[in-house]
Scaffold this motif. Structure first.
Motif, mmCIF file in Angstrom:
data_model
loop_
_atom_site.group_PDB
_atom_site.id
_atom_site.type_symbol
_atom_site.label_atom_id
_atom_site.label_comp_id
_atom_site.label_asym_id
_atom_site.label_seq_id
_atom_site.Cartn_x
_atom_site.Cartn_y
_atom_site.Cartn_z
ATOM 1 N N THR A 33 46.530 41.654 52.817
ATOM 2 C CA THR A 33 46.314 41.338 51.916
ATOM 3 C C THR A 33 45.899 42.114 50.742
ATOM 4 N N LEU A 34 46.018 41.601 49.624
ATOM 5 C CA LEU A 34 45.618 42.617 48.156
ATOM 6 C C LEU A 34 44.549 41.374 47.241
ATOM 7 N N TRP A 35 43.579 42.341 46.735
ATOM 8 C CA TRP A 35 43.040 41.397 45.218
ATOM 9 C C TRP A 35 43.649 42.305 44.344
ATOM 10 N N MET A 36 44.635 41.685 43.613
ATOM 11 C CA MET A 36 45.007 42.126 41.314
ATOM 12 C C MET A 36 44.838 41.583 40.139
ATOM 13 N N LEU A 37 44.028 42.435 40.219
ATOM 14 C CA LEU A 37 43.675 42.778 38.578
ATOM 15 C C LEU A 37 44.595 43.239 37.736
ATOM 16 N N GLY A 38 44.344 42.040 35.914
ATOM 17 C CA GLY A 38 45.518 43.369 35.089
ATOM 18 C C GLY A 38 44.930 43.789 34.634
ATOM 19 N N ASP A 39 45.161 44.833 33.815
ATOM 20 C CA ASP A 39 44.068 45.732 33.218
ATOM 21 C C ASP A 39 43.621 45.110 31.831
#
Length: 255
Positions: free
Chosen positions: A190-196
């Motif tokens: 899995t991945l941990w995703m954030l917006g800029d």
């Protein structure tokens, strides 16, 4: 002799067919080829659309940016080109990659199927970059991969990955790395995703209490955002950030 000449003259004066009559006559004699010529532009257009959909489905897909969550790197209205081959041959998303993914089950709940015809038309429009993406499709930056421990924040307000504080030069000016504290370990696969644009981004932080904890399965990644194709004035690559170069591999106890 005069009578015979007159008869010949009358025969020679047979009416000459008009241009329209001649064309209809030719159409009557050769109906198939003319109809084929009439269909050719339509077949050409249909073939081009089919080819573009094929390329979009397996190689490179245009993606219309619908929100401000990835500013300043990506602006509303940008059409990025998503490389669908980036992770097809054993490679996996890396920290710093900007990726497009299907958030069904992580960022969005499973919803009942919509009208299949309307859904197919919208899919085709989105695949060609002519319509906004499906509500289940998102574009974010990878901050944590399987096994990583991601913490917000250190004493200077920076995100830490596996104990290493990360300077994030791609953040929207004036935005802190996060106003929401968290301390998570990313499960394998899995991945941990954030917006800029952290203050305008609905991302993994908003789903900490949801099933899956905001983690996005790698299998749901559609591709890597590699280029901005439109508008012309913004042509260029979407470079992967080197902000995570010093981040160590996760300790065995985090797996």
């Amino acid at each position: 002799m005069d009578t015979e000449a007159a008869q010949h003259t009358e025969r020679d004066r047979a009416p000459v067919p008009s241009q329209g009559q001649a064309q209809r006559s030719r159409s009557a004699r050769f109906p198939g080829p003319l109809r084929a010529l009439g269909r050719r532009p339509l077949l050409l257009v249909a073939g081009c659309v089919a080819l573009l959909l094929l390329i979009s489905g397996f190689v490179v897909q245009p993606f219309l940016i619908p929100s401000t969550s990835m500013q300043p790197a990506l602006q509303v209205g940008d059409r990025i080109l998503v490389n669908k081959l980036a992770y097809r041959f054993g490679a996996e998303p890396q920290r710093g990659d900007v990726v497009v993914f299907d958030g069904t089950g992580s960022f969005r709940r499973e919803e009942p199927g919509a009208n299949p015809v309307t859904g197919a038309l919208h899919w085709a429009g989105a695949a060609l970059g002519l319509a906004e993406p499906a509500e289940t499709d998102f574009v974010k930056r990878v901050v944590g991969v399987g096994g990583d421990r991601v913490v917000c924040c250190d004493k200077r307000g920076r995100i830490q990955v596996n104990g290493t504080s990360v300077e994030e030069p791609y953040l929207y000016p004036g935005n802190p790395p996060s106003k929401v504290p968290f301390d998570i370990v990313v499960p394998e696969g899995t991945l941990w995703m954030l917006g800029d644009h952290r203050s305008r981004s609905s991302d993994s932080r908003d789903h900490l209490g949801s099933p899956g904890g905001g983690m996005v399965p790698v299998a749901r990644v559609i591709g890597r955002a590699d280029w901005i194709g439109w508008p012309f004035g913004r042509w260029g690559s979407v470079a992967r950030s080197d902000a995570f170069t010093d981040v160590r591999r996760p300790a065995a106890s985090h797996g």
